[in-house]
Design a protein around this motif. Structure first.
Motif, PDB file in Angstrom:
ATOM      1  N   LYS A 106      63.504  29.745  55.840  1.00 45.15           N
ATOM      2  CA  LYS A 106      62.520  28.715  55.521  1.00 45.15           C
ATOM      3  C   LYS A 106      61.629  29.222  54.391  1.00 45.15           C
ATOM      4  N   SER A 107      61.664  28.542  53.257  1.00 46.93           N
ATOM      5  CA  SER A 107      60.936  29.011  52.084  1.00 46.93           C
ATOM      6  C   SER A 107      59.555  28.369  51.982  1.00 46.93           C
ATOM      7  N   LEU A 108      58.734  28.947  51.132  1.00 47.57           N
ATOM      8  CA  LEU A 108      57.367  28.468  50.929  1.00 47.57           C
ATOM      9  C   LEU A 108      57.298  27.007  50.507  1.00 47.57           C
ATOM     10  N   PRO A 109      58.057  26.538  49.511  1.00 43.64           N
ATOM     11  CA  PRO A 109      57.924  25.128  49.140  1.00 43.64           C
ATOM     12  C   PRO A 109      58.306  24.168  50.259  1.00 43.64           C
ATOM     13  N   VAL A 110      59.279  24.532  51.052  1.00 43.70           N
ATOM     14  CA  VAL A 110      59.682  23.673  52.174  1.00 43.70           C
ATOM     15  C   VAL A 110      58.578  23.619  53.225  1.00 43.70           C
ATOM     16  N   LEU A 111      57.990  24.763  53.525  1.00 44.85           N
ATOM     17  CA  LEU A 111      56.912  24.816  54.515  1.00 44.85           C
ATOM     18  C   LEU A 111      55.675  24.063  54.030  1.00 44.85           C
ATOM     19  N   LEU A 112      55.353  24.176  52.743  1.00 45.86           N
ATOM     20  CA  LEU A 112      54.195  23.465  52.208  1.00 45.86           C
ATOM     21  C   LEU A 112      54.441  21.963  52.162  1.00 45.86           C
ATOM     22  N   ASN A 113      55.661  21.558  51.881  1.00 47.52           N
ATOM     23  CA  ASN A 113      55.985  20.138  51.886  1.00 47.52           C
ATOM     24  C   ASN A 113      55.758  19.529  53.263  1.00 47.52           C
ATOM     25  N   LYS A 114      56.171  20.270  54.290  1.00 50.04           N
ATOM     26  CA  LYS A 114      55.961  19.785  55.656  1.00 50.04           C
ATOM     27  C   LYS A 114      54.480  19.702  55.997  1.00 50.04           C
ATOM     28  N   ALA A 115      53.663  20.477  55.281  1.00 51.59           N
ATOM     29  CA  ALA A 115      52.227  20.486  55.530  1.00 51.59           C
ATOM     30  C   ALA A 115      51.491  19.449  54.686  1.00 51.59           C
ATOM     31  N   GLY A 116      52.241  18.595  53.978  1.00 52.00           N
ATOM     32  CA  GLY A 116      51.611  17.514  53.235  1.00 52.00           C
ATOM     33  C   GLY A 116      51.445  17.750  51.755  1.00 52.00           C
ATOM     34  N   TYR A 117      51.953  18.847  51.250  1.00 54.07           N
ATOM     35  CA  TYR A 117      51.822  19.149  49.825  1.00 54.07           C
ATOM     36  C   TYR A 117      52.937  18.505  49.015  1.00 54.07           C
ATOM     37  N   TYR A 133      65.418  26.480  48.766  1.00 51.70           N
ATOM     38  CA  TYR A 133      64.267  26.505  47.859  1.00 51.70           C
ATOM     39  C   TYR A 133      64.040  25.122  47.247  1.00 51.70           C
ATOM     40  N   LYS A 134      63.901  24.121  48.082  1.00 53.29           N
ATOM     41  CA  LYS A 134      63.806  22.741  47.619  1.00 53.29           C
ATOM     42  C   LYS A 134      62.366  22.383  47.249  1.00 53.29           C
ATOM     43  N   PHE A 135      62.201  21.818  46.060  1.00 51.02           N
ATOM     44  CA  PHE A 135      60.920  21.308  45.597  1.00 51.02           C
ATOM     45  C   PHE A 135      61.011  19.787  45.476  1.00 51.02           C
ATOM     46  N   ASP A 136      59.863  19.117  45.657  1.00 47.86           N
ATOM     47  CA  ASP A 136      59.836  17.664  45.521  1.00 47.86           C
ATOM     48  C   ASP A 136      60.140  17.237  44.092  1.00 47.86           C
ATOM     49  N   ARG A 137      59.569  17.971  43.145  1.00 48.43           N
ATOM     50  CA  ARG A 137      59.708  17.577  41.753  1.00 48.43           C
ATOM     51  C   ARG A 137      60.154  18.770  40.905  1.00 48.43           C
ATOM     52  N   VAL A 138      61.089  18.517  40.018  1.00 47.18           N
ATOM     53  CA  VAL A 138      61.556  19.523  39.062  1.00 47.18           C
ATOM     54  C   VAL A 138      61.194  19.013  37.676  1.00 47.18           C
ATOM     55  N   LEU A 139      60.295  19.722  37.000  1.00 44.60           N
ATOM     56  CA  LEU A 139      59.779  19.286  35.711  1.00 44.60           C
ATOM     57  C   LEU A 139      60.568  19.930  34.582  1.00 44.60           C
ATOM     58  N   SER A 140      60.745  19.183  33.516  1.00 41.06           N
ATOM     59  CA  SER A 140      61.560  19.651  32.400  1.00 41.06           C
ATOM     60  C   SER A 140      60.687  20.077  31.220  1.00 41.06           C
ATOM     61  N   ALA A 141      60.919  21.291  30.715  1.00 44.57           N
ATOM     62  CA  ALA A 141      60.212  21.805  29.547  1.00 44.57           C
ATOM     63  C   ALA A 141      60.906  23.082  29.094  1.00 44.57           C
ATOM     64  N   ASP A 142      60.681  23.459  27.848  1.00 45.90           N
ATOM     65  CA  ASP A 142      61.236  24.701  27.312  1.00 45.90           C
ATOM     66  C   ASP A 142      60.542  25.874  27.994  1.00 45.90           C
ATOM     67  N   PRO A 143      61.263  26.685  28.769  1.00 46.49           N
ATOM     68  CA  PRO A 143      60.613  27.779  29.498  1.00 46.49           C
ATOM     69  C   PRO A 143      60.093  28.907  28.603  1.00 46.49           C
ATOM     70  N   ARG A 144      60.404  28.836  27.287  1.00 41.09           N
ATOM     71  CA  ARG A 144      59.819  29.775  26.333  1.00 41.09           C
ATOM     72  C   ARG A 144      58.538  29.213  25.697  1.00 41.09           C
ATOM     73  N   ASN A 145      58.245  27.955  25.945  1.00 37.67           N
ATOM     74  CA  ASN A 145      57.041  27.330  25.393  1.00 37.67           C
ATOM     75  C   ASN A 145      56.119  26.958  26.544  1.00 37.67           C
ATOM     76  N   THR A 146      55.226  27.847  26.895  1.00 33.78           N
ATOM     77  CA  THR A 146      54.366  27.620  28.060  1.00 33.78           C
ATOM     78  C   THR A 146      53.354  26.502  27.827  1.00 33.78           C
ATOM     79  N   VAL A 147      53.037  26.212  26.558  1.00 33.42           N
ATOM     80  CA  VAL A 147      52.164  25.077  26.271  1.00 33.42           C
ATOM     81  C   VAL A 147      52.882  23.772  26.631  1.00 33.42           C
ATOM     82  N   GLU A 148      54.141  23.671  26.246  1.00 35.36           N
ATOM     83  CA  GLU A 148      54.945  22.502  26.605  1.00 35.36           C
ATOM     84  C   GLU A 148      55.104  22.416  28.121  1.00 35.36           C
ATOM     85  N   MET A 149      55.297  23.548  28.781  1.00 40.21           N
ATOM     86  CA  MET A 149      55.414  23.563  30.235  1.00 40.21           C
ATOM     87  C   MET A 149      54.137  23.036  30.890  1.00 40.21           C
TER      88      MET A 149
END
Length: 475
Positions: A106-117, A133-149
């Motif tokens: 049981k990973s952190l994002p799954v446990l936090l999701n169950k807690a309402g996050y 390691y399931k997240f509700d949302r997967v955001l798209s951006a260049d991982p070398r450009n942290t401003v874009e992220m």
């Protein structure tokens, strides 16, 4: 109005506090960033004003450790609170390496999701399987450009529900091609001549960088460090953009921000090793509910502590036995808390072909490394082998690499015992010193007890101890 989360207070029947009392949480993870390249950790050359400001407003840990100096293995620990030897996360997940966490974890994002996050991630993932390691949302951006992220995260930041944002850069990891032409050309560390949209390129002169003592002070090394510094400064700008987005959304006062790296700098002697430059890392935590700012905390913590700590921040009820790490929220405001002077590390693989399991116990000033496969030559990560920093020494037949002899880097003793109060560079092995025989015996005992407690399969290699041997038909 933001209301204080009282950890250990009355929980709902669901095991969590109400959503109105839950802080937002940002876990910002850089890739291969050591303590050597941050202003707040003592580097006067590197330009990291936003991360330095975080340290001024929060808590800066001086003895924070990953438990495996390898990207995927370390990230599994960060998001499960368990050592990789117990979860199947033995090394890299991608391509032919294909290590994968057990489905039952049981990973952190799954446990936090169950807690309402609302849980969201952006950038480097490097974990498997997604069902764990399931997240509700997967955001798209260049991982070398942290401003874009950071810009890509604004929708998550501006929502009403509490959020957990897992923000993972590719910087300052080395970039392809790993084998440069000519061989002595420095790796780019993701830098581009044309720069990145929204990012001010910050360049450094090789003559100005600070060469850590475990590296050779050569022109190829200095040139690579200059590229590494540039990549780190790009991280800092994106971090500043993220903080500004929180401010504009009115979320600064109810958002906990944690900055860490997955493992040490991507140079031989650090990444993939369990020497201090590989595992001792930056960790800065800002909890806006704390009155005191700019605290320097000397507690020994590890990335196994992050999941229970973040769950505690969120007010999520759990059993301490669920994790190998422990909650450090209770000692955030202290400088030298009692009972926080011992940590463990566990490394098995980096790449699939790099089998070299190591176990570590650090107790106060003493550190014991058990090189389980000590009869093998120490294996190189492909990018570190091709690095001009290493090749300049290898091709010239040099006898030393930094302060360490090349032969001692490649061929290691079964046990390495160091007194870090006198030998910060881990050069003088005390494992065969009669005056430290009792220390060696005690730390060996602690290491074996740790392995048994965390169900480490490699415990069998203590005199063929079969106490954990299964039937061969279990899950």
């Amino acid at each position: 109005m933001y209301r204080l989360v009282l950890l250990g207070f009355v929980f709902c029947t669901s095991g969590i506090v109400s959503a109105a009392d839950q802080p937002n949480i940002v876990l910002f993870v850089s890739d291969d960033h050591g303590m050597d390249a941050l202003g707040c950790y003592g580097n006067p050359i590197i330009k990291t004003p936003h991360l330095d400001q975080l340290a001024k407003e929060g808590v800066r840990f001086t003895q924070a450790y990953c438990t495996s100096a390898s990207c995927a293995a370390s990230r599994s620990v960060i998001l499960t609170g368990k050592f990789g030897h117990a979860t199947g996360s033995y090394g890299h997940v991608h391509d032919y390496h294909h290590f994968s966490t057990f489905e039952s974890v049981k990973s952190l994002p799954v446990l936090l999701n169950k807690a309402g996050y609302t849980t969201a991630r952006v950038g480097k993932y490097h974990l498997a399987p997604e069902s764990v390691y399931k997240f509700d949302r997967v955001l798209s951006a260049d991982p070398r450009n942290t401003v874009e992220m950071a810009t890509a995260c604004e929708g998550v930041i501006n929502q009403e529900r509490p959020f957990f944002l897992y923000f993972c850069t590719d910087d300052p990891h080395r970039d392809a091609p790993f084998q440069p032409e000519p061989w002595d050309a420095p790796n780019s560390f993701g830098n581009r001549e044309q720069g990145f949209p929204g990012v001010d390129t910050v360049k450094y002169k090789p003559a100005d960088v600070i060469v850590p003592p475990f590296l050779p002070d050569t022109q190829p090394c200095r040139e690579e460090l200059a590229e590494y510094y540039q990549s780190v400064s790009r991280i800092d700008q994106g971090f500043g953009k993220l903080v500004e987005s929180l401010r504009k959304a009115g979320k600064s006062d109810n958002t906990i921000v944690i900055y860490i790296s997955d493992n040490g700098i991507a140079f031989p002697g650090a990444k993939t090793t369990v020497y201090e430059p590989g595992v001792k890392l930056p960790c800065i935590v800002k909890d806006p509910r704390m009155k005191n700012q700019g605290i320097v905390n000397n507690a020994m913590i590890t990335w196994a502590d992050l999941t229970p700590t973040i769950l505690s921040f969120a007010g999520v009820k759990y059993s301490a036995s669920d994790f190998h790490g422990r909650n450090f929220t209770t000692i955030l405001g202290e400088t030298s808390p009692k009972g926080w002077n011992e940590i463990y590390a566990s490394h098995n693989f980096h790449e699939l072909t790099m089998y070299y399991p190591m176990r570590v116990v650090r107790e106060g000033k003493f550190k014991l490394i058990w090189n389980i496969a000590w009869r093998l030559e120490y294996p190189f990560a492909s990018d570190l082998w091709a690095a001009s920093t290493w090749q300049s020494v290898y091709r010239s037949g040099g006898e030393t690499f930094g302060k360490r002899k090349v032969k001692d880097y490649l061929f290691r003793a079964e046990f390495e015992l160091y007194d870090l109060s006198k030998d910060v560079d881990e050069i003088q092995n005390l494992a065969t010193d009669e005056d430290h025989a009792d220390v060696l015996k005690r730390l060996k005992g602690k290491l074996k007890a740790f392995q048994l407690k965390t169900k480490d399969p490699w415990v069998i290699l203590w005199d063929h101890d079969d106490s954990m041997q299964g039937t061969g038909v279990g899950l």
